[in-house]
Design a protein around this motif. Structure first.
Motif, PDB file in Angstrom:
ATOM      1  N   PRO A 135       0.821  -1.234   0.000  1.00  0.00           N
ATOM      2  CA  PRO A 135       0.000   0.000   0.000  1.00  0.00           C
ATOM      3  C   PRO A 135       0.845   1.269   0.000  1.00  0.00           C
ATOM      4  O   PRO A 135       0.423   2.287  -0.558  1.00  0.00           O
ATOM      5  N   LEU A 136       2.026   1.216   0.607  1.00  0.00           N
ATOM      6  CA  LEU A 136       2.889   2.390   0.649  1.00  0.00           C
ATOM      7  C   LEU A 136       3.470   2.713  -0.719  1.00  0.00           C
ATOM      8  O   LEU A 136       3.671   3.888  -1.064  1.00  0.00           O
ATOM      9  N   LEU A 137       3.751   1.676  -1.513  1.00  0.00           N
ATOM     10  CA  LEU A 137       4.442   1.851  -2.787  1.00  0.00           C
ATOM     11  C   LEU A 137       3.500   1.948  -3.982  1.00  0.00           C
ATOM     12  O   LEU A 137       3.916   2.398  -5.057  1.00  0.00           O
ATOM     13  N   ALA A 138       2.265   1.521  -3.826  1.00  0.00           N
ATOM     14  CA  ALA A 138       1.320   1.469  -4.945  1.00  0.00           C
ATOM     15  C   ALA A 138       1.165   2.793  -5.697  1.00  0.00           C
ATOM     16  O   ALA A 138       1.014   2.788  -6.926  1.00  0.00           O
ATOM     17  N   PRO A 139       1.208   3.949  -5.020  1.00  0.00           N
ATOM     18  CA  PRO A 139       1.006   5.206  -5.765  1.00  0.00           C
ATOM     19  C   PRO A 139       2.164   5.585  -6.683  1.00  0.00           C
ATOM     20  O   PRO A 139       2.025   6.529  -7.468  1.00  0.00           O
ATOM     21  N   PHE A 140       3.289   4.864  -6.598  1.00  0.00           N
ATOM     22  CA  PHE A 140       4.498   5.326  -7.278  1.00  0.00           C
ATOM     23  C   PHE A 140       4.899   4.412  -8.431  1.00  0.00           C
ATOM     24  O   PHE A 140       6.017   3.936  -8.522  1.00  0.00           O
ATOM     25  N   GLU A 141       3.938   4.195  -9.327  1.00  0.00           N
ATOM     26  CA  GLU A 141       4.207   3.358 -10.498  1.00  0.00           C
ATOM     27  C   GLU A 141       5.106   4.068 -11.495  1.00  0.00           C
ATOM     28  O   GLU A 141       5.860   3.440 -12.229  1.00  0.00           O
ATOM     29  N   THR A 142       5.036   5.395 -11.539  1.00  0.00           N
ATOM     30  CA  THR A 142       5.895   6.177 -12.433  1.00  0.00           C
ATOM     31  C   THR A 142       6.601   7.276 -11.633  1.00  0.00           C
ATOM     32  O   THR A 142       6.044   7.805 -10.654  1.00  0.00           O
ATOM     33  N   LEU A 143       7.812   7.605 -12.064  1.00  0.00           N
ATOM     34  CA  LEU A 143       8.572   8.698 -11.461  1.00  0.00           C
ATOM     35  C   LEU A 143       9.259   9.467 -12.575  1.00  0.00           C
ATOM     36  O   LEU A 143       9.771   8.876 -13.529  1.00  0.00           O
ATOM     37  N   GLU A 144       9.281  10.782 -12.443  1.00  0.00           N
ATOM     38  CA  GLU A 144      10.003  11.627 -13.392  1.00  0.00           C
ATOM     39  C   GLU A 144      11.384  11.947 -12.829  1.00  0.00           C
ATOM     40  O   GLU A 144      11.519  12.332 -11.670  1.00  0.00           O
ATOM     41  N   VAL A 145      12.413  11.773 -13.655  1.00  0.00           N
ATOM     42  CA  VAL A 145      13.780  12.054 -13.240  1.00  0.00           C
ATOM     43  C   VAL A 145      14.086  13.503 -13.600  1.00  0.00           C
ATOM     44  O   VAL A 145      14.397  13.824 -14.750  1.00  0.00           O
ATOM     45  N   GLY A 146      13.994  14.390 -12.625  1.00  0.00           N
ATOM     46  CA  GLY A 146      14.246  15.799 -12.887  1.00  0.00           C
ATOM     47  C   GLY A 146      15.714  16.153 -12.787  1.00  0.00           C
ATOM     48  O   GLY A 146      16.250  16.871 -13.625  1.00  0.00           O
ATOM     49  N   THR A 147      16.377  15.665 -11.753  1.00  0.00           N
ATOM     50  CA  THR A 147      17.797  15.939 -11.562  1.00  0.00           C
ATOM     51  C   THR A 147      18.523  14.654 -11.185  1.00  0.00           C
ATOM     52  O   THR A 147      17.905  13.695 -10.708  1.00  0.00           O
ATOM     53  N   LEU A 148      19.821  14.652 -11.412  1.00  0.00           N
ATOM     54  CA  LEU A 148      20.688  13.576 -10.931  1.00  0.00           C
ATOM     55  C   LEU A 148      21.626  14.162  -9.888  1.00  0.00           C
ATOM     56  O   LEU A 148      21.877  15.371  -9.862  1.00  0.00           O
ATOM     57  N   ALA A 149      22.153  13.301  -9.037  1.00  0.00           N
ATOM     58  CA  ALA A 149      23.020  13.744  -7.959  1.00  0.00           C
ATOM     59  C   ALA A 149      24.359  13.028  -8.026  1.00  0.00           C
ATOM     60  O   ALA A 149      24.410  11.810  -8.198  1.00  0.00           O
ATOM     61  N   LEU A 150      25.424  13.804  -7.911  1.00  0.00           N
ATOM     62  CA  LEU A 150      26.744  13.226  -7.677  1.00  0.00           C
ATOM     63  C   LEU A 150      26.857  13.023  -6.174  1.00  0.00           C
ATOM     64  O   LEU A 150      26.792  13.982  -5.397  1.00  0.00           O
TER      65      LEU A 150
END
Length: 220
Positions: free
Chosen positions: A189-204
């Motif tokens: 139930p905690l993870l169900a809302p996150f089927e897609t994610l947008e990659v806005g930035t990357l981190a070093l």
């Protein structure tokens, strides 16, 4: 899996924004907020020893492995990573789709796994290839591997990635409980809302010599 090396380590990660609900959920599961560089309370269904391996990293998705390098090389690594990101077109589709809970290593590692878009896979490949010359040592142990993984180790210092790239967020490692079905009921139930994610930035991200926890050095 890790080789016995010491010194500065660097990696390129996707770390969701601090205000993103997935970042908040994942950080609570891990018991550490990577962005704030501080511990947070675990939910009641998790124990600290089940996060001994995962918590020092914080919530992240690996784009380039946590290699060893010389600390003096970090500015050049950051510049190269920024240059790679700049090569993608403004309309590049950097999305992660098909998010789902997966369990690896005989139940010890629980992850939220995604399918990358072609553009995200291209960025991963470009970064891995361009940052390989900065690597002084690999975290992967020397052992017998399939021929294609041996070739990757020689050229890129990792057996993973490229056409077998499996983007994921490690959520629990190493799970030592005896109720995986119950754990799944808590996590789904905690993870169900996150089927897609947008990659806005990357981190070093870096782990300086002598330190336990990873930290964000720069974002781009």
């Amino acid at each position: 899996m890790t080789a016995s090396h010491s010194g500065t380590r660097f990696a390129v990660y996707f770390v969701p924004p601090a205000e993103h609900p997935f970042y908040q959920v994942g950080s609570r599961l891990l018991g550490r907020d990577l962005r704030a560089n501080q511990l947070v309370s675990l939910p009641d269904f998790l124990r600290p020893e089940w996060q001994a391996s995962a918590a020092p990293y914080g919530l992240h998705l690996t784009v380039v492995e946590g290699f060893f390098t010389d600390a003096e090389a970090l500015p050049a690594i950051e510049a190269e990573a920024r240059a790679c990101r700049a090569c993608l077109s403004p309309g590049a589709d950097l999305m992660l789709r098909g998010g789902h809970l997966d369990v690896w290593d005989d139940g010890a590692v629980w992850v939220q796994r995604y399918t990358p878009t072609p553009a995200f896979s291209v960025l991963h490949t470009l970064l891995l290839a361009r940052l390989a010359p900065f690597v002084t040592a690999s975290p992967f142990a020397v052992r017998s591997r399939p021929a294609f993984e041996e070739a990757r180790m020689r050229l890129l210092h990792t057996p993973r990635g490229l056409d077998t790239f499996e983007p994921h967020f490690t959520l629990i490692e190493p799970y030592g409980g005896g109720d995986p079905a119950g754990l799944r009921q808590h996590l789904q139930p905690l993870l169900a809302p996150f089927e897609t994610l947008e990659v806005g930035t990357l981190a070093l991200c870096i782990k300086p010599a002598g330190e336990t926890n990873w930290q964000i050095q720069a974002e781009f």
